[in-house]
Scaffold this active site. Structure first.
Site, PDB file in Angstrom:
ATOM      1  N   GLU A  94      -6.955   4.407  -0.421  1.00 57.27           N
ATOM      2  CA  GLU A  94      -6.653   5.203   0.951  1.00 57.27           C
ATOM      3  C   GLU A  94      -6.065   6.525   0.463  1.00 57.27           C
ATOM      4  OE1 GLU A  94      -3.865   2.865   2.861  1.00 57.27           O
ATOM      5  OE2 GLU A  94      -5.373   1.356   3.579  1.00 57.27           O
TER       6      GLU A  94
ATOM      7  N   ASP B  14       0.810  -1.096  -0.088  1.00 54.02           N
ATOM      8  CA  ASP B  14       0.127  -0.008   0.095  1.00 54.02           C
ATOM      9  C   ASP B  14       0.770   1.486  -0.119  1.00 54.02           C
ATOM     10  OD1 ASP B  14      -2.028  -1.711   0.118  1.00 54.02           O
ATOM     11  OD2 ASP B  14      -2.895  -0.759   1.527  1.00 54.02           O
TER      12      ASP B  14
ATOM     13  N   SER C 267      -5.463   5.403   5.357  1.00 55.31           N
ATOM     14  CA  SER C 267      -4.427   4.503   5.968  1.00 55.31           C
ATOM     15  C   SER C 267      -4.593   4.325   7.286  1.00 55.31           C
ATOM     16  CB  SER C 267      -3.033   5.080   5.517  1.00 55.31           C
ATOM     17  OG  SER C 267      -1.955   4.401   6.242  1.00 55.31           O
TER      18      SER C 267
ATOM     19  N   CYS D 296       0.788  -7.474   5.913  1.00 55.74           N
ATOM     20  CA  CYS D 296       0.266  -6.507   5.331  1.00 55.74           C
ATOM     21  C   CYS D 296      -1.277  -6.402   5.210  1.00 55.74           C
ATOM     22  CB  CYS D 296       1.118  -5.968   4.344  1.00 55.74           C
ATOM     23  SG  CYS D 296       2.892  -5.765   4.446  1.00 55.74           S
ATOM     24  N   ASP D 297      -1.714  -5.279   4.528  1.00 57.54           N
ATOM     25  CA  ASP D 297      -2.844  -4.562   4.662  1.00 57.54           C
ATOM     26  C   ASP D 297      -4.241  -5.795   4.331  1.00 57.54           C
ATOM     27  OD1 ASP D 297      -0.926  -2.616   5.130  1.00 57.54           O
ATOM     28  OD2 ASP D 297      -2.551  -0.830   4.816  1.00 57.54           O
ATOM     29  N   LYS D 298      -4.281  -5.658   2.976  1.00 55.66           N
ATOM     30  CA  LYS D 298      -5.362  -6.620   2.428  1.00 55.66           C
ATOM     31  C   LYS D 298      -5.008  -7.958   2.344  1.00 55.66           C
ATOM     32  CE  LYS D 298      -6.559  -2.326   1.761  1.00 55.66           C
ATOM     33  NZ  LYS D 298      -5.200  -1.752   2.196  1.00 55.66           N
TER      34      LYS D 298
ATOM     35  N   CYS E 123       5.009  -2.138   8.614  1.00 54.87           N
ATOM     36  CA  CYS E 123       5.435  -0.801   8.926  1.00 54.87           C
ATOM     37  C   CYS E 123       5.126  -0.501  10.635  1.00 54.87           C
ATOM     38  CB  CYS E 123       4.560   0.382   8.339  1.00 54.87           C
ATOM     39  SG  CYS E 123       5.045   0.579   6.490  1.00 54.87           S
TER      40      CYS E 123
END
Length: 548
Positions: free
Chosen positions: A438, A78, A464, A119-121, A185
């Site tokens: 985002e 992302d 985000s 991570c995000d998705k 992150c």
């Protein structure tokens, strides 16, 4: 075993011949077949080490008497996709990841799965597949990145996003030092929030979520998870026995207590749908009002995930919340949550007390996320209320309207936004984007311009997990379907009242009716490929932006 359909009996001799072509012998073919679902790739810092973690998982499976079969899923970074058309592809990747796991597991009739996402998705995509398949499953999340250190303070990626406008030598230092290596992150952004919620759901071994990518404990957790999956297969413990209505509530409470990313609302709703469980926005708000915010993590607070890990991680948070949790839910340890918490003891009791507040003296009385309604968001909107300054919890100001993220960035950088304004970024929802981008770049630009304490931002897109300030997203219905956000004009007064959970456009209803009649849907931005298919199938953000 489930896999016997592919390998047992005379009629499966051709199948066994193909398995032997991969190097398997007869003894191995008689063992449980375990899929090792790895999202390793070279793009994402959170994934660059997952090949090694996969080897640890496979070693654990082999030592426990199973046979590992590793395959990969895609993954979007992302951060790299942020601020341009690439971000349109991030949320759609969630369902594509889920579908690819279903295809591999069903085509080869695997007995169990060890999932290795980060991570995000990617994490929610894996968990959604676990719900759809209902196989014995353990998730080994890849672990956070260590914080960087420069300018005499700890750093993460958001320091760079918010600091680029200043330029000069400081920016060079931030760029060089903020992200020191492998891992997701370093703050409580979406990736680490989802890892925490995976553990809270009972799908990861205790401590997994906050064990950092470079910590040897992560490899040990991989091996132990590989061993444990064989036990789950033998005992017939499947994902839907672990993720229940009660464990979803537990995870939402943990989300509120740690002040997690607003993206979790989308993802938890989508996960619930794949597990066959009803969940609506009201539940998030109800649990938020009942659950105190206990740890003040970046971006809203001073601490990084490293501090939470040293304080005891998610077991420490759940121990603080024990009286509010369902303790009889099953976990991948094969034990109930209450048994796991009984065995927990913080190894750093002073850090535990310093980093994690008590319910009696919390950071905030309510949880991290608030669900808002009003005439601008009749189906709901989401805000991370614990990252909003007290002075902006209530705000009324004139709208400054942009029809895309790109327009908003140009306007903010050119000085088109001033203190007191309410920035509207629309046509960025699930259908309007398409892909529900985002908007970290605009929110970071506002923060970098020193306006995060005086400017609110409202969008039908997403934020985000690194966003802070009065940023309200997921506004539903979205602009692309004619929601009220499509009818806002520059200068319209907008009222925001986070404690009252209200977001209202202060325009006469008769005027709004005239605007609605005059509104014409814009031409789709993208008319071919996966995004066109996504636009035609995706539901409202208020439903988790799932495909139907």
């Amino acid at each position: 075993m489930r896999s016997d359909i592919t390998k047992a009996g005379r009629e499966r001799a051709p199948h066994r011949a193909l398995l032997k072509a991969t190097g398997l012998c007869d003894e191995e073919i008689r063992r449980p077949f375990i899929g090792v679902v790895n999202s390793f790739n070279d793009f994402i810092p959170g994934h660059i080490h997952l090949d090694k973690l996969g080897e640890a998982v496979k070693a654990g499976i082999l030592s426990a008497g199973g046979v590992p079969f590793e395959f990969q899923t895609i993954g979007v970074c992302d951060g790299i996709a942020m601020g341009h058309k690439g971000m349109r592809y991030s949320l759609p990747s969630r369902e594509l990841i889920e579908d690819s796991i279903e295809i591999m597991a069903e085509a080869h009739q695997l007995d169990g799965l060890v999932m290795i996402p980060s991570c995000d998705k990617i994490v929610p995509g894996h968990i959604m597949a676990a719900g759809r398949l209902d196989l014995p499953t353990i998730v080994v999340t890849g672990g956070p990145m260590m914080p960087g250190f420069a300018c005499d303070k700890e750093l993460d990626l958001i320091n760079v996003f918010e600091g680029w406008q200043a330029g000069g030598e400081t920016l060079d230092v931030l760029e060089e030092m903020a992200c020191p290596g492998a891992g997701s992150c370093a703050g409580l952004f979406t990736a680490n929030t989802m890892a925490c919620l995976t553990e809270a759901l009972g799908l990861s071994l205790p401590g997994c979520a906050t064990t950092h990518a470079v910590d040897a404990r992560k490899m040990r957790q991989g091996k132990l998870s590989g061993m444990k999956i064989i036990e789950l297969v033998e005992q017939g413990i499947t994902a839907r026995q672990i993720v229940t209505r009660e464990s979803l509530d537990n995870a939402i409470r943990v989300d509120m207590a740690i002040g997690g990313s607003t993206n979790t609302v989308l993802h938890i709703m989508a996960i619930a749908a794949e597990f066959g469980l009803d969940l609506n926005l009201d539940r998030f708000d109800q649990l938020s009002r009942e659950t105190p915010h206990l740890v003040n993590l970046r971006p809203g607070g001073p601490h990084h995930i490293l501090d939470l890990d040293r304080a005891g991680g998610i077991p420490a948070i759940m121990s603080r919340l024990a009286s509010r949790l369902s303790l009889n839910v099953l976990t991948v340890t094969g034990k109930k949550l209450g048994e796991n918490l009984d065995a927990f003891k913080p190894v750093n009791p002073l850090t535990n007390a310093a980093v994690i507040a008590t319910p009696e003296a919390p950071v905030h009385v309510q949880g991290g996320i608030a669900i808002m309604f009003g005439n601008l968001a009749s189906e709901g909107a989401v805000v991370k209320q614990t990252a909003v300054s007290a002075s902006m919890l209530k705000h009324t100001g004139p709208a400054v309207v942009y029809d895309s993220e790109e327009e908003s960035m140009a306007g903010i950088i050119e000085g088109g936004v001033k203190a007191g304004d309410v920035v509207i970024i629309r046509y960025e929802g699930p259908k309007g984007g398409p892909g529900m981008r985002e908007t970290l770049a605009p929110t970071s630009a506002i923060a970098g311009a020193g306006l995060s304490e005086s400017v609110a931002l409202i969008t039908d897109g997403r934020f985000s997990g690194g966003t802070r300030g009065p940023c309200i997203g997921h506004v539903s219905p979205e602009a692309a379907v004619g929601g009220p956000i499509a009818l806002v004009k520059n200068g319209d007064m907008i009222s925001i009242d986070i404690p009252a959970r209200r977001i209202d456009l202060l325009v006469d209803p008769a005027e709004m009716e005239m605007r609605k009649k005059a509104w014409v849907p814009p031409e789709p931005k993208i008319k071919s490929g996966i995004l066109a298919r996504y636009r035609n199938s995706v539901t409202s953000a208020s439903k988790g932006s799932v495909l139907r």
